[in-house]
Enzyme design. Structure first.
Site, PDB file in Angstrom:
ATOM      1  N   TYR A 290      -7.608   2.227  -5.619  1.00 37.00           N
ATOM      2  CA  TYR A 290      -6.716   1.447  -5.141  1.00 37.00           C
ATOM      3  C   TYR A 290      -5.759   0.906  -6.673  1.00 37.00           C
ATOM      4  O   TYR A 290      -4.827   1.337  -7.122  1.00 37.00           O
ATOM      5  CB  TYR A 290      -6.958  -0.125  -4.755  1.00 37.00           C
ATOM      6  CG  TYR A 290      -5.764  -1.071  -4.831  1.00 37.00           C
ATOM      7  CD1 TYR A 290      -4.563  -0.708  -4.085  1.00 37.00           C
ATOM      8  CD2 TYR A 290      -5.825  -2.102  -4.706  1.00 37.00           C
ATOM      9  CE1 TYR A 290      -3.528  -1.362  -3.678  1.00 37.00           C
ATOM     10  CE2 TYR A 290      -4.796  -2.615  -4.707  1.00 37.00           C
ATOM     11  CZ  TYR A 290      -3.554  -2.979  -4.751  1.00 37.00           C
ATOM     12  OH  TYR A 290      -2.866  -3.587  -4.531  1.00 37.00           O
TER      13      TYR A 290
ATOM     14  N   LYS B 170      -2.128   2.434  -8.222  1.00 42.76           N
ATOM     15  CA  LYS B 170      -0.956   1.555  -8.246  1.00 42.76           C
ATOM     16  C   LYS B 170      -0.464   2.370  -9.064  1.00 42.76           C
ATOM     17  O   LYS B 170       0.538   1.648  -9.380  1.00 42.76           O
ATOM     18  CB  LYS B 170      -1.268   0.684  -7.605  1.00 42.76           C
ATOM     19  CG  LYS B 170      -1.407   0.274  -5.831  1.00 42.76           C
ATOM     20  CD  LYS B 170      -0.279   0.716  -5.238  1.00 42.76           C
ATOM     21  CE  LYS B 170       0.893  -0.593  -5.379  1.00 42.76           C
ATOM     22  NZ  LYS B 170       2.098  -0.430  -4.399  1.00 42.76           N
TER      23      LYS B 170
END
Length: 525
Positions: free
Chosen positions: A244, A248
């Site tokens: 994640y 990002k």
């Protein structure tokens, strides 16, 4: 950035503006849609791209998953019988997919709406937040989705500001003060000079997917696991703890690359842990489970005997409404129309370098660890107090006794605890199953418990760096924005309509009276 801001200036900015918000079916997206509609009913349009088969399906998703939520109760009450007509006039659901060009919206629809010509603000909140997501999926949403969004933004002649929602935890496992600055191209979190090539990562995921799809012996389950493992391996190779935050980070780099040299101001908002609405419109409202809420839910269900956390460490939290307030203030502060109305001092021509680098995106840490830190001990003591005063009732109708939870402050301590309390008995069960030749259901019991044990240890592996984070997020840019609010004629940072100052929050009071009841009501149900 604009000179000073106040409530009136922020409200007035959104008058007759067209705003596109991706990720509007998520927690923050809903809060932002509601806030704009409530404070500025004269907004021209709010466009919400959602994954749907057609316009009718998109409209239904917006009605049920966004404006139909309890969060919109104040707005619904204000408009009464005219609420549905108001929403239909102001909110447009777009059938599409953020992973595709033009948000996946049908080109004819884009032309009919004249969307590119009309848009003034784009807020990109779409993301997959799964720590252990398939690498190809995480790249498609968090990186390729940003590329397509930027492509579209560059075709919008009236666009005044582009805002991208990231996370403060792109910092990985950094300790000490984490600065508010954008990533450099190819930057990693390793200190050995390793460089990151985004296109190479996209090819790697694409090639593996094609390879597995061409192999009849690799089933869907094996494909999913291989893609998940690839994401985690690549993330840790470059210094990030999970897929994640790694993707990002790449999304931020893609944004800076794509918008470099353009005239549109670009803002990156990095919130820390986003918690329930503190003030308006509905205190305690929350969707989804944050890491810290796992403690509350596990405790409420009496399924939690230990948890990986150091009670002395800071849990950097910001209520959802404060995050949106900061986003709206930053939007107005950086919008080109706002800035053009302010007198701006430009250096004389002889001082301007002909090859000067365009300004980077402005980064805002919407966080509390520096300005008003709250240790995990706050959550523990308010949780104990809450469940003592509001005891849970079990399925048998009896009151569930409040028990203390053991907190373990390091990965090593947690592993030792799990080995002594669970792994050793598990191995004894395995030996007993072998001696009994698998009779009495012992083999099935062993495999079920072993699977659960492995699952818990994997969660610790994924979330451990997050729950034991020892960094502190600098908020110098956010503080400058806060000062412009404080200098405004009508600003009231202690309780104003756009308050985002964590110092105004009594954390014990907030968790006991607002957040924990909210989690019990809206998440645990």
């Amino acid at each position: 950035m604009a000179g000073t801001l106040d409530e009136a200036k922020i409200i007035d900015y959104f008058r007759n503006k067209s705003v596109l918000i991706t990720g509007a079916t998520g927690f923050l997206g809903k809060i932002m849609v509601e806030k704009i509609l409530r404070v500025q009913p004269d907004v021209k349009r709010i466009y919400l791209p959602v994954r749907a088969a057609d316009a009718a399906a998109a409209r239904r998703r917006v009605e049920t998953e966004v404006v139909g939520k309890e969060l919109f109760g104040v707005l619904r009450e204000r408009h009464g019988a005219g609420f549905d007509a108001f929403v239909a006039d102001k909110v447009v659901g777009l059938a599409g997919d953020v992973m595709r060009e033009g948000f996946g919206v049908d080109p004819a629809t884009l032309r009919d709406l004249r969307l590119a010509d009309e848009l003034n603000v784009i807020v990109n909140g779409a993301a997959t937040t799964n720590f252990y997501e398939r690498y190809d999926v995480a790249l498609d949403v968090n990186v390729v989705g940003v590329r397509h969004m930027c492509d579209f933004a560059r075709r919008c002649p009236n666009l005044e500001v582009l805002m991208h929602v990231s996370t403060a935890y792109v910092a990985g496992e950094k300790q000490g003060l984490v600065p508010e600055r954008p990533f450099k191209d190819g930057e990693t979190l390793r200190d050995d000079g390793t460089q990151l090539d985004i296109d190479a990562e996209l090819r790697l995921a694409r090639d593996l997917r094609k390879q597995m799809e061409a192999d009849d012996e690799v089933g869907p389950k094996a494909q999913r696991k291989a893609m998940k493992d690839l994401g985690l391996t690549r993330a840790r190779h470059f210094g990030w703890p999970n897929t994640y935050v790694f993707t990002k980070s790449m999304g931020e780099m893609m944004l800076a690359q794509m918008m470099r040299g353009g005239d549109v101001p670009v803002v990156i908002v990095r919130p820390s842990i986003i918690t329930s609405v503190q003030n308006d419109p509905l205190p305690g409202w929350i969707e989804g489970t944050r890491t810290i809420d796992a403690i509350l839910i596990g405790y409420a269900k009496q399924s939690l005997s230990c948890f990986l956390a150091d009670l002395d460490l800071t849990m950097d939290v910001m209520p959802g409404d404060m995050v949106v307030n900061a986003m709206m203030a930053a939007t107005v502060a950086h919008a080109s129309s706002t800035r053009s109305s302010e007198p701006e001092k430009k250096p004389p021509p002889q001082q301007q370098h002909p090859h000067s680098v365009p300004p980077s995106p402005t980064v805002y840490h919407v966080s509390s660890s520096l300005r008003h830190p709250a240790p995990y001990a706050v959550l523990y003591r308010t949780g104990m107090r809450y469940f003592e005063e509001h005891p849970r009732v079990g399925p048998d109708g009896r009151t569930v006794r409040t028990r203390k939870v053991r907190f373990l402050g390091s990965i090593a301590a947690f592993h030792l605890f799990m080995v002594l309390k669970y792994r050793v008995p598990l191995e004894l069960l395995r030996l007993l199953s072998i001696l009994c030749c698998g009779l009495f259901g012992l083999a099935a019991l062993y495999h079920d418990l072993a699977r659960k044990y492995r699952f818990v240890m994997q969660l610790v592996d994924l979330y451990g760096p997050f729950s034991l984070f020892k960094g502190c997020f600098d908020d110098v840019n956010l503080n400058k924005l806060r000062i412009t609010m404080a200098d405004g004629d009508h600003a009231d940072t202690a309780g104003g309509l756009f308050n985002f100052d964590p110092k105004t929050v009594d954390w014990d009071d907030y968790f006991f009276k607002v957040h924990i009841p909210g989690v019990m009501k809206y998440v645990l149900k």
